[in-house]
Design a protein around this motif. Sequence first.
Motif, PDB file in Angstrom:
ATOM      1  N   ALA A 183     -10.346  -1.553   1.223  1.00 51.55           N
ATOM      2  CA  ALA A 183      -9.207  -1.207   0.372  1.00 51.55           C
ATOM      3  C   ALA A 183      -8.466  -2.456  -0.087  1.00 51.55           C
ATOM      4  N   LEU A 184      -8.301  -3.402   0.853  1.00 51.54           N
ATOM      5  CA  LEU A 184      -7.598  -4.631   0.480  1.00 51.54           C
ATOM      6  C   LEU A 184      -8.390  -5.407  -0.561  1.00 51.54           C
ATOM      7  N   ALA A 185      -9.721  -5.395  -0.383  1.00 49.32           N
ATOM      8  CA  ALA A 185     -10.559  -6.134  -1.334  1.00 49.32           C
ATOM      9  C   ALA A 185     -10.437  -5.543  -2.727  1.00 49.32           C
ATOM     10  N   LEU A 186     -10.166  -4.250  -2.796  1.00 53.23           N
ATOM     11  CA  LEU A 186     -10.039  -3.607  -4.097  1.00 53.23           C
ATOM     12  C   LEU A 186      -8.660  -3.843  -4.693  1.00 53.23           C
ATOM     13  N   GLY A 187      -7.826  -4.570  -4.017  1.00 51.53           N
ATOM     14  CA  GLY A 187      -6.544  -4.937  -4.609  1.00 51.53           C
ATOM     15  C   GLY A 187      -5.386  -4.048  -4.208  1.00 51.53           C
ATOM     16  N   ALA A 188      -5.617  -3.168  -3.270  1.00 50.65           N
ATOM     17  CA  ALA A 188      -4.506  -2.306  -2.871  1.00 50.65           C
ATOM     18  C   ALA A 188      -3.522  -3.110  -2.027  1.00 50.65           C
ATOM     19  N   PRO A 189      -2.245  -2.918  -2.225  1.00 52.38           N
ATOM     20  CA  PRO A 189      -1.254  -3.615  -1.399  1.00 52.38           C
ATOM     21  C   PRO A 189      -1.287  -3.083   0.031  1.00 52.38           C
ATOM     22  N   ARG A 190      -0.823  -3.920   0.947  1.00 49.57           N
ATOM     23  CA  ARG A 190      -0.880  -3.599   2.367  1.00 49.57           C
ATOM     24  C   ARG A 190      -0.279  -2.242   2.677  1.00 49.57           C
ATOM     25  N   TRP A 191       0.887  -1.970   2.081  1.00 49.32           N
ATOM     26  CA  TRP A 191       1.563  -0.734   2.445  1.00 49.32           C
ATOM     27  C   TRP A 191       0.764   0.473   2.000  1.00 49.32           C
ATOM     28  N   LYS A 192       0.065   0.334   0.873  1.00 44.09           N
ATOM     29  CA  LYS A 192      -0.741   1.462   0.415  1.00 44.09           C
ATOM     30  C   LYS A 192      -1.913   1.676   1.349  1.00 44.09           C
ATOM     31  N   VAL A 193      -2.488   0.576   1.815  1.00 45.91           N
ATOM     32  CA  VAL A 193      -3.610   0.703   2.738  1.00 45.91           C
ATOM     33  C   VAL A 193      -3.173   1.471   3.981  1.00 45.91           C
ATOM     34  N   ILE A 194      -1.993   1.104   4.463  1.00 46.04           N
ATOM     35  CA  ILE A 194      -1.508   1.772   5.672  1.00 46.04           C
ATOM     36  C   ILE A 194      -1.241   3.237   5.410  1.00 46.04           C
ATOM     37  N   LEU A 195      -0.471   3.491   4.366  1.00 46.32           N
ATOM     38  CA  LEU A 195      -0.006   4.859   4.165  1.00 46.32           C
ATOM     39  C   LEU A 195      -1.076   5.771   3.593  1.00 46.32           C
ATOM     40  N   ARG A 196      -1.977   5.240   2.794  1.00 51.29           N
ATOM     41  CA  ARG A 196      -2.931   6.104   2.131  1.00 51.29           C
ATOM     42  C   ARG A 196      -4.290   6.130   2.797  1.00 51.29           C
ATOM     43  N   ILE A 197      -4.620   5.075   3.560  1.00 48.47           N
ATOM     44  CA  ILE A 197      -5.961   5.014   4.147  1.00 48.47           C
ATOM     45  C   ILE A 197      -5.905   5.151   5.668  1.00 48.47           C
ATOM     46  N   VAL A 198      -5.138   4.262   6.291  1.00 46.73           N
ATOM     47  CA  VAL A 198      -5.153   4.221   7.752  1.00 46.73           C
ATOM     48  C   VAL A 198      -4.562   5.490   8.351  1.00 46.73           C
ATOM     49  N   LEU A 199      -3.354   5.834   7.900  1.00 45.00           N
ATOM     50  CA  LEU A 199      -2.683   6.998   8.480  1.00 45.00           C
ATOM     51  C   LEU A 199      -3.483   8.288   8.310  1.00 45.00           C
ATOM     52  N   PRO A 200      -3.953   8.600   7.101  1.00 51.89           N
ATOM     53  CA  PRO A 200      -4.698   9.857   6.957  1.00 51.89           C
ATOM     54  C   PRO A 200      -5.948   9.886   7.830  1.00 51.89           C
ATOM     55  N   THR A 201      -6.620   8.744   7.973  1.00 56.46           N
ATOM     56  CA  THR A 201      -7.816   8.730   8.811  1.00 56.46           C
ATOM     57  C   THR A 201      -7.456   8.992  10.258  1.00 56.46           C
ATOM     58  N   ALA A 202      -6.353   8.417  10.680  1.00 59.89           N
ATOM     59  CA  ALA A 202      -5.959   8.554  12.085  1.00 59.89           C
ATOM     60  C   ALA A 202      -5.204   9.837  12.346  1.00 59.89           C
ATOM     61  N   LEU A 203      -4.900  10.591  11.283  1.00 55.23           N
ATOM     62  CA  LEU A 203      -4.005  11.746  11.445  1.00 55.23           C
ATOM     63  C   LEU A 203      -4.409  12.733  12.539  1.00 55.23           C
ATOM     64  N   PRO A 204      -5.663  13.143  12.638  1.00 57.25           N
ATOM     65  CA  PRO A 204      -5.993  14.112  13.694  1.00 57.25           C
ATOM     66  C   PRO A 204      -5.643  13.572  15.074  1.00 57.25           C
ATOM     67  N   GLY A 205      -5.968  12.307  15.314  1.00 63.03           N
ATOM     68  CA  GLY A 205      -5.651  11.728  16.615  1.00 63.03           C
ATOM     69  C   GLY A 205      -4.163  11.670  16.856  1.00 63.03           C
ATOM     70  N   ILE A 206      -3.410  11.342  15.792  1.00 65.26           N
ATOM     71  CA  ILE A 206      -1.951  11.268  15.954  1.00 65.26           C
ATOM     72  C   ILE A 206      -1.394  12.652  16.240  1.00 65.26           C
ATOM     73  N   VAL A 207      -1.935  13.647  15.531  1.00 63.93           N
ATOM     74  CA  VAL A 207      -1.469  15.014  15.766  1.00 63.93           C
ATOM     75  C   VAL A 207      -1.773  15.433  17.199  1.00 63.93           C
ATOM     76  N   THR A 208      -2.984  15.075  17.666  1.00 63.69           N
ATOM     77  CA  THR A 208      -3.344  15.399  19.049  1.00 63.69           C
ATOM     78  C   THR A 208      -2.335  14.810  20.021  1.00 63.69           C
ATOM     79  N   GLY A 209      -2.095  13.511  19.859  1.00 61.53           N
ATOM     80  CA  GLY A 209      -1.161  12.854  20.768  1.00 61.53           C
ATOM     81  C   GLY A 209       0.221  13.469  20.690  1.00 61.53           C
ATOM     82  N   SER A 210       0.674  13.808  19.489  1.00 63.71           N
ATOM     83  CA  SER A 210       2.001  14.397  19.338  1.00 63.71           C
ATOM     84  C   SER A 210       2.074  15.760  19.980  1.00 63.71           C
TER      85      SER A 210
END
Lengths: 293, 333, 376
Positions: A183-210
């Motif tokens: 994502a970074l290589a494609l020019g996305a800013p850091r915050w977008k990578v976090i909010l649009r890529i990392v978080l959604p991918t990790a969402l099931p695990g985060i929901v589990t933990g919550s």
Amino acid sequence: MSAVAQRSLRPVSPRRRRSDATARVVVLAFTIVAIVPLVAILYWLIKEGLGAWSSSFFTTDPTGRFLGDPGGIRSAILGTIEMVALASIIAVPVGVGVALYLVEYGKLSRFANIVRYFVDVMTGVPSVVFGLFVYIVLVVTKVAGTFAAWKGSVALALLMLPVVIRSAEVVLNLVPNSLREAALALGAPRWKVILRIVLPTALPGIVTGSLLAVARAAGETAPLLFTAAFVLGSSADLSQRMNSLPLQIFNDVGQAQDRLVQRAWGAALTLVVMVLLLTLIARLIQRRSKLSP
Amino acid sequence: MEAGSLTPRATVRGGRSIHERSPRSRAIDPLLKWFLSGLAALILVLIAFFFIRLFIEAKPAFDKFGYIGFVFDNSWVPSQQLYGALPLVVGTLITSAIALIIGVPVAIATALYITELAPNRVKAPLTVTVELLAAVPSVVYGLWGIAVLAPKLQPAEQWFSDTFGFLPLVGGQVSIPNYFIAGLILAIMIVPIVSAISREVMSTVPDDHKEAALALGATRWEMIKIAVLPYSRAGISGAAMLGLGRAIGETIAVTIVIGNAADIGNTIFSQGYTLAAVIANEFGEAASDPTHRAALIAAGLVLFVLTLLVNALARYYVNRASRPASVPKGMAG
Amino acid sequence: MRYKNLLALSCCAVLALGAAACGSDDSSPSSGGSSSSSTGGGAAKAGGTINGAGATFPAPVYQEWAARFKEEQGTTVNYQPIGSGGGIAQFSAGTVDFGATDSAMKPDEIATAQKKGSDPVHVPTVLGAVTVSYNVDGIEQGLKLDGETVADIFLGKIKKWNDPKIASQNSGAQLPTTSITVCHRSDESGTTANFTSFLTDYSSAWKSGPGTDKSVKWPTGTGAKGNDGVAGCVKQTKGSVGYVEQAYALQNKFTTAAIKNKSGQYVEPSLQATSAAATGVTPPEDLRFSTINSPNPQAYPISAVTFLLVWADACKAGENATQAKLVKNWLNYGLGAGQQVAPQLQYAPLPDNIKTKAQAKVDGLQCNGAAINGAS
């Protein structure tokens, strides 16, 4: 070499075979001993608690009356749902935020390691100490009244925070770096990578933990003793005292009246069903997710 | 817009190339970083505030009785303004000791069984079942303990007390709520956590250690004795310490089954009190008495410090266990 | 992805559940001081909520009053039975609108309360009997015990039910050899204060030993929280004896002892005997009196009067005017219609002379120097 081979091919002596068999039996026995309490508790919960369940059990508040109808546990169920919901609203975003910091920015820096250490410290703090802390800081000082449901939620949120942070950190670490780098290589800013890529991918695990954190918070009694106190009626007013399932059970436990003790069992069964459901849903979500630790 | 195309002249509003970040984007990145760092710093501030506030509120009690006096004086009598916490500390230690003595062997056995001895199909359900023990709320443990376990065990306890009365700490009248029941309930409650960590540690034992032992003709149990247990020793110790930390801090289940008598009981079948239970029981009566309240908060502080120490020790052991095997590379395989 | 739907579904379910329950919630609004509009026809209902905490001794009758008070006036009374010590503490700290205790506040407790800005007022409400209840197979209702024997039992000097001291007062009864287990309070309790006051009157060993207080060092026995806890202890343990208020004893069908009173009569606890303890008593100005060990020959010697604690000037002590008014309504109910309800639970209503004085105290309650108006 042949001498060694000779020795290692010698048949096992009866004494050694016996000690192996005994050890296996002992270990199995101890394992069964570990399971027995769970079975016993579930058995008693169902045996005593199911008898208390009825439609009025869930739709009436406890009346506190000595003679006559003792009432049900509606206010306790509602109170638990309300207070735990508010606690989650506080704890989950903050917890995920801290975990994000640790994984994305802090990584192995000194500051991040200190934060991790303190989160570990928080995990070990007994829940009664959290309750005491909120009691000193919010109740005794009469910040917006004395006992209040939202203060109970604050205490519960403090409890949930380390659990959410730790599980979220584990899951966020599992998001493959290649995703981020692509994502970074494609020019996305850091915050977008976090909010649009990392978080959604990790969402099931985060929901589990919550959900697991929520299950734990729902069962806690001590923090609520000092903060939300005990009250009979249902209410949606978080600025006043509020009942909760663990407190209701705690109050009914020592009673001499059999039907009050039975009400405690019924409330306990309700609470355990809620907690088990939450745990089950959490595990289901974890199983279906693509990331697993 | 084809993201992969390298058309040098592709622009967006404002005339900059698509490969440059927009000014707004550029601003958000540091904002997010500082926001998240702030949240992380909040944790540190919170813990520090926590500790300092507890200490300030507890200070009047320490001033009045001294640090040593508060912890080691044997008289907790609020109606006479006496706050020596020794009965509480002793109660905490006795119940935790009983919990460890009973709970840790059972937990280790469970972990051993699941990792080494169980048939494959049984492993997962068994793991889940042990973890379910952790999901039961402590107030439910208390309810079951006082309504079912304590009355049912009393005849057996009385028999034990009568038969083995010559042993120290045993003998005399058995009370239904007592130290032993509290310790037993705590043992059940710490089994999941000790078992889970022991299991994790045991599953990291390198296979070559185990296979080497088996290849030399060891029986399964001997293999466990030679290869698994020594290797996991540090981790299991850490797990036991974590269990201890949990047992020390448990409030509600204990206060329901221990009898809440602020005296050091003569036997393990007498009533007692713990640091955590006294806080839950007496805070209502301490509302207008600053000394009483300070004493309760001091008890909470002692509890906090105790759990901190125990958990730090646990972390040390568990970290030592997760360090890579110290077997020199030449010898393995 | 499927988990997202599951998540959305469960969130909606929780919200729907909460909304439905809140919608059907018919308890009065709990923010302090709000009054709901009148229901057509009769008198306007005051509504609102007041919080109280204190003795477990009168809890049965207070809870019953609260239920009827709410029907009549729409005001929710949250009474938390946490023991007299807790009641005094919470009242003095200002975390509740009124307190309740069976043991009048001591001078140092009054001094602590006065720091809030106003004087505490004791309003006696009802009388109850502290029964000596026992759970022994083979002993019927009405075992005769005098004060010294009871003290010796609770001191641990008398260990078995067939002890000569008990047998000598109960000739003709076949007493079993069961061991005695004592059940007592573990929290600060007005019931304890009244019970130990009685024991001190008859036993020098008790007087010099544990003494009279809301919380004493018990030489023997199992502790429990509240009257309900002691009742539970007695119920669960064979051979046990404990002191509980009569309503708890009746409800659990305990066998209770006939205690020797000051005139030498063995009297079982009953409504009449409890009332007899208060007849002829002239209370002091501040109404802090005790009815333990009454000289009346028909009196049950361990009868206790119980009090509600309120502020002489509630607003000076930090209450708001609406709450003060609701508390005054509550007190008026207790001294009015509540007195007819008490006997149904075997609590004795106040004799007229005491009731008049109590009512005068309630009428004199003020808010910032002015009398509180509009009491129904």
